[in-house]
Design an enzyme around this catalytic site. Structure first.
Site, PDB file in Angstrom:
ATOM      1  N   HIS A 166      -3.309   6.885   1.910  1.00  0.00           N
ATOM      2  CA  HIS A 166      -3.738   5.594   1.343  1.00  0.00           C
ATOM      3  C   HIS A 166      -5.292   5.269   2.073  1.00  0.00           C
ATOM      4  O   HIS A 166      -5.417   5.395   2.964  1.00  0.00           O
ATOM      5  CB  HIS A 166      -2.812   4.440   1.830  1.00  0.00           C
ATOM      6  CG  HIS A 166      -3.361   3.303   1.698  1.00  0.00           C
ATOM      7  ND1 HIS A 166      -3.575   2.597   0.382  1.00  0.00           N
ATOM      8  CD2 HIS A 166      -3.429   2.228   2.555  1.00  0.00           C
ATOM      9  CE1 HIS A 166      -4.018   1.413   0.683  1.00  0.00           C
ATOM     10  NE2 HIS A 166      -3.873   0.939   1.793  1.00  0.00           N
ATOM     11  N   ASN A 209      -9.968  -0.414  -0.624  1.00  0.00           N
ATOM     12  CA  ASN A 209      -8.689  -0.433  -0.520  1.00  0.00           C
ATOM     13  C   ASN A 209      -8.021  -1.257  -2.022  1.00  0.00           C
ATOM     14  O   ASN A 209      -8.100  -2.440  -1.847  1.00  0.00           O
ATOM     15  CB  ASN A 209      -8.270  -0.950   0.593  1.00  0.00           C
ATOM     16  CG  ASN A 209      -6.523  -0.950   0.862  1.00  0.00           C
ATOM     17  OD1 ASN A 209      -6.006  -0.607  -0.088  1.00  0.00           O
ATOM     18  ND2 ASN A 209      -6.192  -1.351   2.049  1.00  0.00           N
ATOM     19  N   CYS A 265       0.825  -1.308  -0.031  1.00  0.00           N
ATOM     20  CA  CYS A 265       0.125  -0.068  -0.040  1.00  0.00           C
ATOM     21  C   CYS A 265       0.864   1.290  -0.158  1.00  0.00           C
ATOM     22  O   CYS A 265       0.425   2.350  -0.249  1.00  0.00           O
ATOM     23  CB  CYS A 265      -0.950   0.043   1.199  1.00  0.00           C
ATOM     24  SG  CYS A 265      -1.792  -1.316   1.259  1.00  0.00           S
TER      25      CYS A 265
HETATM   26  O1  UT7 Z   1      -3.427  -0.932   3.719  1.00  0.00           O
HETATM   27  C1  UT7 Z   1      -3.421  -1.429   4.877  1.00  0.00           C
HETATM   28  C2  UT7 Z   1      -4.357  -2.682   4.947  1.00  0.00           C
HETATM   29  N1  UT7 Z   1      -5.270  -2.699   6.005  1.00  0.00           N
HETATM   30  C3  UT7 Z   1      -5.702  -1.866   6.842  1.00  0.00           C
HETATM   31  O2  UT7 Z   1      -5.503  -0.642   6.983  1.00  0.00           O
HETATM   32  C4  UT7 Z   1      -6.611  -2.423   7.683  1.00  0.00           C
HETATM   33  C5  UT7 Z   1      -6.496  -2.092   9.195  1.00  0.00           C
HETATM   34  N2  UT7 Z   1      -7.359  -2.554  10.079  1.00  0.00           N
HETATM   35  C6  UT7 Z   1      -8.809  -2.198  10.061  1.00  0.00           C
HETATM   36  O3  UT7 Z   1      -9.379  -1.320   9.195  1.00  0.00           O
HETATM   37  C7  UT7 Z   1      -9.590  -2.755  11.109  1.00  0.00           C
HETATM   38  O4  UT7 Z   1      -9.107  -3.225  11.984  1.00  0.00           O
HETATM   39  C8  UT7 Z   1     -10.791  -3.983  10.561  1.00  0.00           C
HETATM   40  C9  UT7 Z   1     -11.671  -3.050   9.660  1.00  0.00           C
HETATM   41  C10 UT7 Z   1     -10.154  -4.766   9.813  1.00  0.00           C
HETATM   42  C11 UT7 Z   1     -11.476  -4.443  11.454  1.00  0.00           C
HETATM   43  O5  UT7 Z   1     -12.159  -3.552  12.487  1.00  0.00           O
HETATM   44  P1  UT7 Z   1     -12.196  -3.639  14.028  1.00  0.00           P
HETATM   45  O6  UT7 Z   1     -13.051  -2.463  14.549  1.00  0.00           O
HETATM   46  O7  UT7 Z   1     -10.721  -3.448  14.413  1.00  0.00           O
HETATM   47  O8  UT7 Z   1     -13.047  -4.952  14.537  1.00  0.00           O
HETATM   48  P2  UT7 Z   1     -12.207  -6.240  15.027  1.00  0.00           P
HETATM   49  O9  UT7 Z   1     -11.374  -6.874  14.199  1.00  0.00           O
HETATM   50  O10 UT7 Z   1     -11.983  -5.940  16.539  1.00  0.00           O
HETATM   51  O11 UT7 Z   1     -13.506  -7.194  15.048  1.00  0.00           O
HETATM   52  C12 UT7 Z   1     -14.588  -6.883  15.753  1.00  0.00           C
HETATM   53  C13 UT7 Z   1     -15.686  -7.900  15.629  1.00  0.00           C
HETATM   54  C14 UT7 Z   1     -15.035  -9.499  15.722  1.00  0.00           C
HETATM   55  O12 UT7 Z   1     -16.191 -10.152  16.289  1.00  0.00           O
HETATM   56  P3  UT7 Z   1     -16.186 -10.629  17.998  1.00  0.00           P
HETATM   57  O13 UT7 Z   1     -14.741 -11.156  18.191  1.00  0.00           O
HETATM   58  O14 UT7 Z   1     -16.049  -9.189  18.571  1.00  0.00           O
HETATM   59  O15 UT7 Z   1     -17.311 -11.422  18.092  1.00  0.00           O
HETATM   60  C15 UT7 Z   1     -15.076  -9.889  14.363  1.00  0.00           C
HETATM   61  O16 UT7 Z   1     -15.094 -11.142  14.181  1.00  0.00           O
HETATM   62  O17 UT7 Z   1     -16.198  -7.962  14.243  1.00  0.00           O
HETATM   63  C16 UT7 Z   1     -15.976  -9.133  13.641  1.00  0.00           C
HETATM   64  N3  UT7 Z   1     -16.024  -8.932  12.292  1.00  0.00           N
HETATM   65  C17 UT7 Z   1     -17.057  -8.841  11.429  1.00  0.00           C
HETATM   66  N4  UT7 Z   1     -18.380  -8.855  11.436  1.00  0.00           N
HETATM   67  C18 UT7 Z   1     -19.106  -8.518  10.402  1.00  0.00           C
HETATM   68  C19 UT7 Z   1     -14.685  -8.993  11.533  1.00  0.00           C
HETATM   69  N5  UT7 Z   1     -15.004  -8.480  10.287  1.00  0.00           N
HETATM   70  C20 UT7 Z   1     -16.338  -8.382   9.967  1.00  0.00           C
HETATM   71  C21 UT7 Z   1     -17.295  -8.312   9.127  1.00  0.00           C
HETATM   72  N6  UT7 Z   1     -18.471  -8.405   9.079  1.00  0.00           N
HETATM   73  N7  UT7 Z   1     -16.720  -8.253   7.654  1.00  0.00           N
END
Ligand code: UT7
Length: 312
Positions: free
Chosen positions: A239, A269, A113
């Protein structure tokens, strides 16, 4: 001084739009979750389009906008982690497609990225000794090839697309940039395309924190180098990974919201393509014009990061 000026931009998005509600019901996700956690509402995915076709289409538009002909281009660089072939590079296929000269370098770089920002520094460094005035820099990705559509924590985040710029030597300006990498292959990775299960894997929380810190660090470094302040910069193009990352960077650096460009709601992204796609939209909408100063900021797998100041 060998500064650079952006004199042309272009973008290409595949024909197929894919909305948050289009993900398979078995994925157990929702438009509400995706848009509230990331800001993403839709993205484009290739059907028949290849990486090099998108790259060539974006590059052609950038060259037309810059009003340069193939003879004037001194190098072609494509930032990508999803090339069509392991070899040749996407840049070499674009070279043939656009009828660019056969006596200039054409190659790809992979800094994920941060690839477009790395590409700016590579281009500027090469321009110091180059007799030609122009370099073609592309960011082009078919991320959908490397996505596990059964993994809701990653597959909702990415899209396909390409953006390109024509850079011109500008000896009246300096080039301010900062690049870094943390030597962390675990936080965000994807096996090579020939391996089984070659899908993106990510520790989202770790990458999120890294991205916010890296973005803020790069801004501070470029302001320090250039002696400029936030007020002097017309736009900050981060980004486009997650709206909340960009909001945090803006908050830490006290950047007015209207200076932080956002288009991830429509494209998600697209890895190395997010920044040149955004630049092309800003030019098209006349939000950037002759004389504008734009800071671009990248962060991603590696964990790589970087920033640069661009003059238009
Ligand atoms: O270019 C660089 C590449 N990537 C990035 O920059 C991404 C950086 N990270 C992020 O943007 C965020 O960390 C995410 C969007 C990936 C995740 O958001 P978050 O608020 O950190 O969520 P989390 O990973 O803490 O997950 C919270 C909950 C989990 O459930 P439990 O364990 O609390 O029951 C996940 O299983 O959300 C769940 N979850 C989803 N639920 C519905 C994770 N992905 C999804 C989804 N739909 N797509």
């Amino acid at each position: 001084m060998t500064g650079i000026k952006v004199v042309g931009t272009g973008r290409f998005l595949p024909a197929k739009i894919f909305y948050n509600d289009d993900f398979d019901k078995k994925l157990d996700t929702s438009d509400e979750w995706i848009s509230s956690r990331t800001g993403i509402k839709s993205r484009y995915f290739v059907t028949d389009e290849t990486n090099w076709q998108m790259a060539a289409a974006a590059a052609k538009k950038a060259m037309e906008a810059a009003n340069v002909n193939p003879e004037q281009i001194g190098a072609i660089i494509c930032a990508t982690f999803t090339p069509d072939y392991s070899t040749p590079a996407v840049a070499c296929v674009v070279q043939r497609e656009l009828g660019l000269r056969g006596d200039i370098p054409a190659f790809d770089i992979n800094a994920a990225c941060s690839g477009f920002v790395y590409g700016l520094k590579v281009a500027q460094s090469m321009m110091i000794e180059m007799k030609e005035e122009y370099v073609l820099l592309i960011g082009s990705e078919v991320v959908s090839r490397m996505m596990d559509f059964n993994d809701r924590s990653t597959c909702v985040l990415f899209g396909d697309g390409a953006g390109a710029v024509v850079l011109m030597k500008d000896s009246s300006k300096a080039f301010y940039s900062k690049l870094g990498a943390e030597g962390n292959p675990e936080a965000l990775s994807c096996l090579g395309a020939n391996f089984p299960n070659a899908y993106i894997k990510m520790d989202g929380t770790k990458v999120f924190k890294f991205a916010v810190d890296a973005g803020a660090k790069a801004i501070n470094e470029i302001l320090r180098q250039s002696g400029l302040s936030i007020d002097d910069i017309d736009y900050f193009v981060c980004h486009q990974a997650n709206k909340r990352i960009i909001d945090f960077i803006g908050k830490i650096e006290k950047i007015p919201k209207e200076k932080l460009y956002l288009n991830l709601d429509r494209y998600a992204n697209t890895v190395a393509a997010t920044i040149p796609i955004a630049l092309d939209e800003l030019v098209e909408n006349k939000q950037i014009k002759e004389g504008s100063k734009v800071m671009v900021l990248g962060f991603g797998s590696g964990l790589t990061w970087g920033g640069a100041l661009l003059y238009f």
